[in-house]
Design a protein around this motif. Structure first.
Motif, short mmCIF file in Angstrom:
data_model
loop_
_atom_site.label_atom_id
_atom_site.label_comp_id
_atom_site.label_asym_id
_atom_site.label_seq_id
_atom_site.Cartn_x
_atom_site.Cartn_y
_atom_site.Cartn_z
N PRO A 185 0.70 -1.10 0.15
CA PRO A 185 0.07 -0.02 0.04
C PRO A 185 0.72 1.24 -0.01
CG PRO A 185 -0.12 -1.14 2.08
CD PRO A 185 0.66 -2.02 1.36
N PRO A 186 0.51 2.35 -0.66
CA PRO A 186 1.27 3.62 -0.69
C PRO A 186 1.74 4.16 0.50
CG PRO A 186 -0.91 3.76 -2.09
CD PRO A 186 -0.82 2.61 -1.34
N PRO A 223 8.25 3.85 -7.59
CA PRO A 223 8.76 5.01 -7.86
C PRO A 223 7.60 5.93 -8.19
CG PRO A 223 9.91 3.44 -9.10
CD PRO A 223 9.02 2.81 -8.51
N ARG A 224 6.27 5.34 -9.07
CA ARG A 224 5.27 6.33 -9.25
C ARG A 224 4.52 6.75 -7.92
NH1 ARG A 224 2.97 7.17 -14.19
NH2 ARG A 224 2.06 8.84 -13.14
N ILE A 225 4.54 5.60 -6.95
CA ILE A 225 3.73 5.97 -5.62
C ILE A 225 4.49 7.21 -4.99
CG2 ILE A 225 3.38 5.08 -3.42
CD1 ILE A 225 2.80 2.37 -4.62
N GLU A 255 4.10 10.65 -7.17
CA GLU A 255 2.66 11.09 -7.12
C GLU A 255 2.38 11.64 -5.74
OE1 GLU A 255 0.59 11.84 -9.35
OE2 GLU A 255 2.09 11.21 -10.67
N TYR A 256 3.02 10.99 -4.71
CA TYR A 256 2.94 11.66 -3.33
C TYR A 256 3.49 12.93 -3.19
CZ TYR A 256 3.56 12.39 1.62
OH TYR A 256 3.61 12.77 3.18
N ALA A 257 4.63 13.05 -3.88
CA ALA A 257 5.45 14.68 -3.83
C ALA A 257 4.43 15.43 -4.83
CB ALA A 257 6.56 14.36 -4.71
N HIS A 258 3.82 15.09 -5.79
CA HIS A 258 2.82 15.80 -6.61
C HIS A 258 1.74 16.24 -5.70
CE1 HIS A 258 0.07 15.83 -10.11
NE2 HIS A 258 0.26 17.19 -9.89
N ILE A 291 3.93 19.93 -7.93
CA ILE A 291 4.77 19.59 -8.88
C ILE A 291 4.92 18.15 -9.49
CG2 ILE A 291 7.45 19.72 -9.40
CD1 ILE A 291 7.67 21.71 -7.37
N ASP A 292 4.53 17.80 -10.64
CA ASP A 292 4.28 16.52 -11.26
C ASP A 292 5.54 16.13 -12.02
OD1 ASP A 292 3.39 14.05 -12.43
OD2 ASP A 292 1.56 15.03 -13.27
#
Length: 262
Positions: A23-24, A145-147, A150-153, A158-159
């Motif tokens: 889970p994220p 890495p996408r998790i 996207e959390y930082a996004h 910033i995406d």
């Protein structure tokens, strides 16, 4: 079988079929503990002695191992020893982030200290997530890495896709609304402002393996609201791209491109 029973059956099947990727929350916990180790400004607990750092590093490594264990679909290659490979890259990750901090501090007159950049600047946080996510992706890790990115996004607005290639001394000023696509290539000493999009011209699924996003060479400044699209688009070294400019074609080195409303 009534509608509710059918719905419950559908949900049960979804739970059986779900990816085993963690889970994220577990992934984010690893990232934030790692960031606190690399930069004590983010740490709940400081470790001024070397033994404390080694213990903290072991804890982070064990956390990554737990995230990867029994999640074969998250790893393209054999996961054995992958966490050690990643931690061997930490000195380089931290060096790049220190250079990003320098670029942000030198590039923003409002920054009073590098500690302020680390603690408060969304551009630094987004790049910390990107540097970590990018290295994991290069090691063959999927989804995780996408998790992180996207959390930082969500945290910064910033995406940045973790596959984007970004050189040293990268500065994002303000940052809200910045989008950097998957196949973007960005050189060193590049500075971008809020609302900049490095995007693709095509949204077709069959183009997924093509270079769809632009190349930004060294020492380029891109001002707020500029949109640069296309995998063949190259912004030459030392160029300045003004605010709200829309570009789908390359520009040579040392260009100055501005938009002026009539």
């Amino acid at each position: 079988m009534n509608d509710l029973d059918a719905f419950v059956k559908e949900l049960a099947q979804a739970h059986r079929d779900v990816s085993k990727c963690p889970p994220p929350e577990k992934v984010i916990s690893f990232f934030e503990h790692l960031l606190g180790m690399l930069f004590p400004e983010f740490a709940y607990e400081r470790h001024p002695d070397e033994d404390g750092i080694r213990e903290r590093m072991k804890g982070c490594k064990d956390e990554l191992k737990t995230v990867l264990n029994h999640n074969e679909e998250c790893v393209q290659s054999d996961a054995k020893g992958l966490e050690a490979d990643f931690f061997n890259k930490l000195p380089r990750i931290r060096k790049l982030l220190l250079q990003d901090i320098d670029a942000i501090f030198e590039g923003d007159p409002a920054a009073k200290s590098k500690a302020e950049v680390i603690r408060t600047y969304p551009g630094f946080y987004a790049m910390a997530a990107h540097r970590v996510a990018h290295e994991l992706l290069k090691l063959g890790v999927n989804l995780i890495p996408r998790i992180i990115s996207e959390y930082a996004h969500r945290q910064t607005g910033i995406d940045i896709h973790p596959a984007a290639e970004i050189g040293d001394h990268f500065c994002i000023d303000h940052g809200t609304g910045v989008v950097i696509g998957e196949t973007s290539k960005i050189g060193s000493y590049v500075k971008i402002y809020q609302g900049v999009t490095l995007g693709g011209l095509s949204g077709k699924k069959e183009d997924a393996r093509k270079k769809r996003h632009p190349t930004i060479e060294d020492n380029v400044v891109i001002y707020s609201g500029a949109t640069i699209l296309g995998g063949d688009t190259v912004i030459g070294e030392g160029s300045i791209i003004g605010g709200n400019v829309w570009l789908t074609k390359s520009v040579p080195a040392h260009s100055k491109i501005y938009y002026q409303a009539k």
